[in-house]
Design a protein around this motif. Structure first.
Motif, PDB file in Angstrom:
ATOM      1  N   ILE A   1       0.852  -1.195   0.000  1.00  0.00           N
ATOM      2  CA  ILE A   1       0.000   0.000   0.000  1.00  0.00           C
ATOM      3  C   ILE A   1       0.883   1.238   0.000  1.00  0.00           C
ATOM      4  O   ILE A   1       1.757   1.386   0.869  1.00  0.00           O
ATOM      5  N   PRO A   2       0.704   2.152  -0.942  1.00  0.00           N
ATOM      6  CA  PRO A   2       1.526   3.372  -1.000  1.00  0.00           C
ATOM      7  C   PRO A   2       1.458   4.165   0.303  1.00  0.00           C
ATOM      8  O   PRO A   2       0.425   4.164   0.998  1.00  0.00           O
ATOM      9  N   ALA A   3       2.552   4.819   0.646  1.00  0.00           N
ATOM     10  CA  ALA A   3       2.662   5.535   1.924  1.00  0.00           C
ATOM     11  C   ALA A   3       1.570   6.578   2.102  1.00  0.00           C
ATOM     12  O   ALA A   3       1.079   6.783   3.221  1.00  0.00           O
ATOM     13  N   GLN A   4       1.140   7.225   1.011  1.00  0.00           N
ATOM     14  CA  GLN A   4       0.151   8.295   1.145  1.00  0.00           C
ATOM     15  C   GLN A   4      -1.221   7.798   1.586  1.00  0.00           C
ATOM     16  O   GLN A   4      -2.085   8.583   1.999  1.00  0.00           O
ATOM     17  N   HIS A   5      -1.441   6.472   1.486  1.00  0.00           N
ATOM     18  CA  HIS A   5      -2.736   5.925   1.885  1.00  0.00           C
ATOM     19  C   HIS A   5      -2.716   5.321   3.297  1.00  0.00           C
ATOM     20  O   HIS A   5      -3.766   4.879   3.785  1.00  0.00           O
ATOM     21  N   ARG A   6      -1.580   5.314   3.946  1.00  0.00           N
ATOM     22  CA  ARG A   6      -1.464   4.573   5.202  1.00  0.00           C
ATOM     23  C   ARG A   6      -2.097   5.274   6.403  1.00  0.00           C
ATOM     24  O   ARG A   6      -2.132   4.709   7.492  1.00  0.00           O
ATOM     25  N   ARG A   7      -2.572   6.518   6.210  1.00  0.00           N
ATOM     26  CA  ARG A   7      -3.265   7.208   7.302  1.00  0.00           C
ATOM     27  C   ARG A   7      -4.775   6.973   7.258  1.00  0.00           C
ATOM     28  O   ARG A   7      -5.489   7.408   8.160  1.00  0.00           O
ATOM     29  N   GLN A   8      -5.228   6.286   6.237  1.00  0.00           N
ATOM     30  CA  GLN A   8      -6.660   5.995   6.154  1.00  0.00           C
ATOM     31  C   GLN A   8      -7.050   5.047   7.286  1.00  0.00           C
ATOM     32  O   GLN A   8      -6.276   4.159   7.669  1.00  0.00           O
ATOM     33  N   PRO A   9      -8.252   5.206   7.847  1.00  0.00           N
ATOM     34  CA  PRO A   9      -8.665   4.384   9.007  1.00  0.00           C
ATOM     35  C   PRO A   9      -8.547   2.878   8.756  1.00  0.00           C
ATOM     36  O   PRO A   9      -8.075   2.136   9.628  1.00  0.00           O
ATOM     37  N   ALA A  10      -8.970   2.408   7.576  1.00  0.00           N
ATOM     38  CA  ALA A  10      -8.927   0.967   7.305  1.00  0.00           C
ATOM     39  C   ALA A  10      -7.496   0.457   7.262  1.00  0.00           C
ATOM     40  O   ALA A  10      -7.206  -0.660   7.720  1.00  0.00           O
ATOM     41  N   VAL A  11      -6.590   1.272   6.738  1.00  0.00           N
ATOM     42  CA  VAL A  11      -5.180   0.864   6.665  1.00  0.00           C
ATOM     43  C   VAL A  11      -4.569   0.843   8.060  1.00  0.00           C
ATOM     44  O   VAL A  11      -3.807  -0.066   8.409  1.00  0.00           O
ATOM     45  N   ARG A  12      -4.941   1.861   8.877  1.00  0.00           N
ATOM     46  CA  ARG A  12      -4.434   1.885  10.258  1.00  0.00           C
ATOM     47  C   ARG A  12      -4.933   0.685  11.054  1.00  0.00           C
ATOM     48  O   ARG A  12      -4.196   0.099  11.849  1.00  0.00           O
ATOM     49  N   ASP A  13      -6.190   0.305  10.819  1.00  0.00           N
ATOM     50  CA  ASP A  13      -6.734  -0.866  11.524  1.00  0.00           C
ATOM     51  C   ASP A  13      -5.945  -2.128  11.174  1.00  0.00           C
ATOM     52  O   ASP A  13      -5.664  -2.955  12.058  1.00  0.00           O
ATOM     53  N   LEU A  14      -5.595  -2.277   9.904  1.00  0.00           N
ATOM     54  CA  LEU A  14      -4.806  -3.445   9.496  1.00  0.00           C
ATOM     55  C   LEU A  14      -3.443  -3.424  10.162  1.00  0.00           C
ATOM     56  O   LEU A  14      -2.967  -4.456  10.656  1.00  0.00           O
ATOM     57  N   ARG A  15      -2.817  -2.249  10.202  1.00  0.00           N
ATOM     58  CA  ARG A  15      -1.503  -2.152  10.843  1.00  0.00           C
ATOM     59  C   ARG A  15      -1.570  -2.505  12.317  1.00  0.00           C
ATOM     60  O   ARG A  15      -0.689  -3.178  12.849  1.00  0.00           O
ATOM     61  N   GLU A  16      -2.642  -2.069  12.996  1.00  0.00           N
ATOM     62  CA  GLU A  16      -2.774  -2.362  14.422  1.00  0.00           C
ATOM     63  C   GLU A  16      -2.951  -3.852  14.672  1.00  0.00           C
ATOM     64  O   GLU A  16      -2.390  -4.410  15.611  1.00  0.00           O
ATOM     65  N   VAL A  17      -3.738  -4.520  13.808  1.00  0.00           N
ATOM     66  CA  VAL A  17      -3.918  -5.965  13.961  1.00  0.00           C
ATOM     67  C   VAL A  17      -2.595  -6.687  13.744  1.00  0.00           C
ATOM     68  O   VAL A  17      -2.247  -7.625  14.473  1.00  0.00           O
ATOM     69  N   LEU A  18      -1.844  -6.233  12.745  1.00  0.00           N
ATOM     70  CA  LEU A  18      -0.546  -6.855  12.479  1.00  0.00           C
ATOM     71  C   LEU A  18       0.434  -6.611  13.628  1.00  0.00           C
ATOM     72  O   LEU A  18       1.218  -7.492  13.974  1.00  0.00           O
ATOM     73  N   SER A  19       0.378  -5.431  14.211  1.00  0.00           N
ATOM     74  CA  SER A  19       1.276  -5.126  15.330  1.00  0.00           C
ATOM     75  C   SER A  19       0.922  -5.953  16.557  1.00  0.00           C
ATOM     76  O   SER A  19       1.797  -6.374  17.319  1.00  0.00           O
ATOM     77  N   ALA A  20      -0.370  -6.222  16.737  1.00  0.00           N
ATOM     78  CA  ALA A  20      -0.792  -6.982  17.915  1.00  0.00           C
ATOM     79  C   ALA A  20      -0.384  -8.424  17.816  1.00  0.00           C
ATOM     80  O   ALA A  20      -0.177  -9.094  18.818  1.00  0.00           O
TER      81      ALA A  20
END
Length: 442
Positions: A423-442
């Motif tokens: 996913i391009p960096a400019q889209h990583r602040r979108q809520p759905a992208v942040r949710d995916l990152r949080e699940v991966l971090s957990a």
């Protein structure tokens, strides 16, 4: 041939006990072992003397197992010094040492001394000691060739077949513990002299179990340990002379670098598996072609992808019923579409990828937790490729969130992380992208 002293020779009084003699005549080893143990001979000592496992001796003594194999009965007679007649056997060699040719010196098995004894006997012709020595040597070898299958081998083969049906809803860590425990039981059998046919079966079973152990380790994220177990599995398969098992192990091993960022290495292993499997339509050959297609897709080699996919489809159509078994060793239609889904997703052919995902899900059992999750991540990657990144992240997040904790690591985490990184960096602040990152971090 002189036998070593038995570490568990029975007391003379026991051999004259009517109950014990009756048990011997009936070959009721539950009573024999229990009464021997009652005189102070431990099950470990009985096991050592008779060439059996201590837990098996204990099971026999408690009536939970039986002894029927003639070779085992003969070992018991020799180990406990039970005269052959009491068990319906011929006179044992140790019962009349004077009639048994001695091929060993007091210092052990001395080939030079044996040769001198045999030459001296043969000087008088093929009679007496020389003839008896020749017969004893040949008969002992015949007995080794005709030795019965170790009692544990059929159980180990059945266990390998059972593990081959996959996780069946069990956590990978639990399957791993059971697999390694059963695998450890093969080593003592391999360490003992076995007939050639038995050793081949042992090596084949060892190759299967080591290969499945490597698969579970790979799924759990232990790629280094997985490679080591695949190497052990390959050695066992090579010794078993089972080329299809060897090809299957190489193809499965190729999935380690395939899923951890080394597609060229994966392609090399997959091609090695294809050469080992040959041109016949087998599960191993089909798997190797499918894995090669996935590796070439990740390596951005579209021509090789299409060629490997065509070979995989062609072989799949020709597979016989037993080769299509829904096991780790078979290549069923559902498994075929799982591989195609990944290859086509990476290739960007989202239409065909979705067709394979849909068909694979139709064929997947409800307990195929990891498979269904990987298909969901492929589906999410297709959505991202087609421009719907938000929907892609939602699908991937939902798939990961639905998993039990034991399933959220290893291969599943790696594949989801690959999606996130694409996913391009400019889209990583979108809520759905942040949710995916949080699940991966957990």
């Amino acid at each position: 041939m002189r036998l070593p002293p038995s570490p568990a020779e029975l007391p003379k009084r026991l051999l004259s006990d009517p109950a014990f003699v009756h048990a011997l005549q009936d070959r009721d080893f539950s009573v024999v072992f229990a009464m021997a143990n009652g005189t102070g001979i431990s099950f470990n000592r009985i096991a050592e003397a008779c060439g059996m496992k201590a837990d098996r001796v204990s099971k026999v003594a408690h009536g939970n197992a039986a002894v029927t194999a003639l070779e085992t009965i003969e070992r018991i007679a020799d180990g406990l010094r039970i005269p052959g007649a009491l068990l319906g056997l011929a006179e044992r060699p140790w019962e009349n040492p004077a009639q048994t040719p001695r091929l060993e010196s007091d210092d052990g098995d001395d080939p030079m001394k044996r040769r001198q004894i045999l030459r001296g006997g043969l000087a008088a012709g093929l009679t007496g000691t020389a003839l008896a020595t020749l017969n004893t040597t040949r008969q002992s070898f015949d007995e080794a060739l005709a030795a019965s299958t170790p009692a544990d081998l059929p159980d180990l083969e059945a266990a390998a077949e059972s593990y081959g049906y996959g996780y069946h809803g069990q956590a990978p860590s639990r399957v791993l513990a059971d697999l390694v425990t059963d695998f450890a039981n093969i080593r003592p059998l391999l360490a003992s002299p076995q007939p050639v046919a038995t050793r081949i079966r042992l090596c084949r079973t060892a190759g299967q179990m080591a290969g499945m152990t490597a698969i579970v380790l790979h799924d759990l994220g232990g790629r280094r340990q997985a490679r080591n177990w695949f190497a052990t599995a390959a050695r066992a398969a090579h010794e078993s002379k089972d080329r299809q098992l060897h090809a299957w192990i190489l193809a499965r091993e190729a999935m380690v670098p395939l899923n951890y960022g080394a597609p060229q290495t994966a392609a090399h292993l997959a091609e090695q598996a294809r050469r080992t499997a040959g041109t016949a339509p087998t599960a191993a050959a089909t798997l190797a072609a499918a894995v090669a297609a996935r590796a070439y897709a990740l390596a951005r080699q579209p021509d090789q992808v299409h060629n490997a996919l065509a070979d995989a489809d062609r072989l799949m159509e020709q597979l016989s019923g037993d080769q299509r078994a829904d096991t780790w060793f078979g290549h069923c239609e559902q498994k075929h579409h799982v591989h195609l889904s990944h290859a086509l997703t990476v290739l960007g052919d989202t239409r065909r990828a979705r067709e394979s995902q849909h068909r694979a899900l139709e064929l997947s059992a409800p307990t195929s937790t990891m498979t269904r999750t990987l298909l969901a991540i492929d589906s999410a990657a297709c959505a991202h490729h087609d421009g719907d990144t938000e929907q892609a992240c939602r699908r991937a997040t939902a798939a990961l969130s639905a998993l039990p904790p034991d399933y959220r690591s290893g291969l599943v985490h790696t594949r989801a992380m690959d999606l996130y990184r694409s996913i391009p960096a400019q889209h990583r602040r979108q809520p759905a992208v942040r949710d995916l990152r949080e699940v991966l971090s957990a």
